[in-house]
Design an enzyme around this catalytic site. Sequence first.
Site, PDB file in Angstrom:
ATOM      1  CG  LEU A 151      -1.775   1.257   1.438  1.00 20.51           C
ATOM      2  CD1 LEU A 151      -2.752   1.460   0.273  1.00 20.51           C
ATOM      3  CD2 LEU A 151      -2.541   1.160   2.766  1.00 20.51           C
ATOM      4  CB  THR A 152       3.484   2.425   2.377  1.00 21.55           C
ATOM      5  OG1 THR A 152       2.640   2.265   3.513  1.00 21.55           O
ATOM      6  CG2 THR A 152       4.361   3.649   2.586  1.00 21.55           C
ATOM      7  N   GLY A 155       5.698   8.594  -1.837  1.00 22.49           N
ATOM      8  CA  GLY A 155       5.026   9.881  -1.669  1.00 22.49           C
ATOM      9  C   GLY A 155       3.692   9.810  -0.962  1.00 22.49           C
ATOM     10  CG  ASN A 265     -10.811  -1.983  10.233  1.00 26.59           C
ATOM     11  OD1 ASN A 265     -10.270  -0.909  10.487  1.00 26.59           O
ATOM     12  ND2 ASN A 265     -11.977  -2.045   9.617  1.00 26.59           N
ATOM     13  CG  ASN A 303      14.132   1.262  44.799  1.00 25.79           C
ATOM     14  OD1 ASN A 303      13.151   1.820  44.341  1.00 25.79           O
ATOM     15  ND2 ASN A 303      15.255   1.889  45.107  1.00 25.79           N
ATOM     16  CD  GLN A 362      16.418   4.078  32.614  1.00 33.12           C
ATOM     17  OE1 GLN A 362      16.614   4.066  31.389  1.00 33.12           O
ATOM     18  NE2 GLN A 362      17.143   4.808  33.440  1.00 33.12           N
ATOM     19  CD  GLU A 389      -0.286  -3.400   9.490  1.00 33.19           C
ATOM     20  OE1 GLU A 389      -0.429  -2.767   8.430  1.00 33.19           O
ATOM     21  OE2 GLU A 389      -0.329  -4.634   9.558  1.00 33.19           O
TER      22      GLU A 389
END
Length: 406
Positions: A151-152, A155, A265, A303, A362, A389
Amino acid sequence: MAWRGAPRVAARLLLPAGRRGIASCIDPSAGLTEEQKEFQKVALDFASKEMAPHMAEWDEKEIFPVETMRKAAQLGFGGIYVKPDVGGSGLSRLDTSIIFEALSTGCTSTTAYMSIHNMCVWMIDTFGNEEQRRRFCPSLCSMEKFASYCLTEPGSGSDAASLLTSAQRKGDTYVLNGSKAFISGGGDTDVYVVMCRTGGPGPKGISCLVLEKGTPGLSFGKKEKKVGWNSQPTRAVIFEDCVVPVGNRLGAEGQGFNIAMKGLNGGRINIASCSLGAAHASVLLAQEHLTVRKQFGEPLANNQYLQFRLAEMATRLVAARLMVRNAARAVQEGREDAAVLCSMAKLFATDECFAICNQALQMHGGYGYLKDYAVQQFVRDIRVHQILEGTNEVMRMIVARNLLQG
């Protein structure tokens, strides 16, 4: 090379509830039927034994694990929500979400490609005629052949309706010209589901054609170097006077954009489900690290700040899972609000799951930044889920439009 922690975490997911070391509040099998728990276990077992031990190598060497995916297809994972008469498993969208979440704990990148492949097969199964269904679907469901969604374009990303790839009708063929960008599997796959312009501007001028690798005029760009998703190749797909039979068109002329959006979807639920699997695995990795890592003479798990962050991660994971499964039910039931619920679920789950994986990294401190540790790959692999998507900015547009037009 095997990730530290990943196979062990995947194995923990296989143990019965109460023995797997997973707090019941984040148990992915909670609320499922016995049948759903069974195929979830099958998917988790496959992820643990066939995917997690290899995901480091697939990432480092950029291996497209074709044979592993064909093994998954033998379990019915090549056409999960495709009708059984053409080789599919005929499962529901909720069942599909459960399976992709489970597989993603073993390798998110590979599972994400499998989700795109499944979407393509479903589009052919749903919008193709009987001849097309029987010609394409069986070999795709078995993963003898693999599919890509096109699809993509260079441009037209978020503005998909402005695509320029053209298909001019000449007798009983179309002559296709243009190019597609960022195509998962491009060059290595066998079947290409292509959105192209057969009419005027806008969405109503778009049709959907199915091309096979080896078609004269079909070529591919260089293999892209990516931050993550390295177990699946990504290339541009190029059409130069590419002749395609009219018999390869799905649906009627002008129906392509609707087909593309219907596919997306489900694609949004699928990719959100892949994010859930990565986030769940990352929570378990963080939980384990906090328990065994000591600083200032005691485990990090003592902690309170880290306890609170872990609790937030778990809460966000469960909330995201509930949203995704709710959207999956809406699609299965054909509800009017299905599209917007899919957008909401994709937006929330991919944002929150990336934050969960990032927080898990992290918590590992400097170790989390080493490629010996699985958590960094989960971070790299799901970052793109906020982009593809339909970007999460577009998801916000869809939700806002629904609210303001209501």
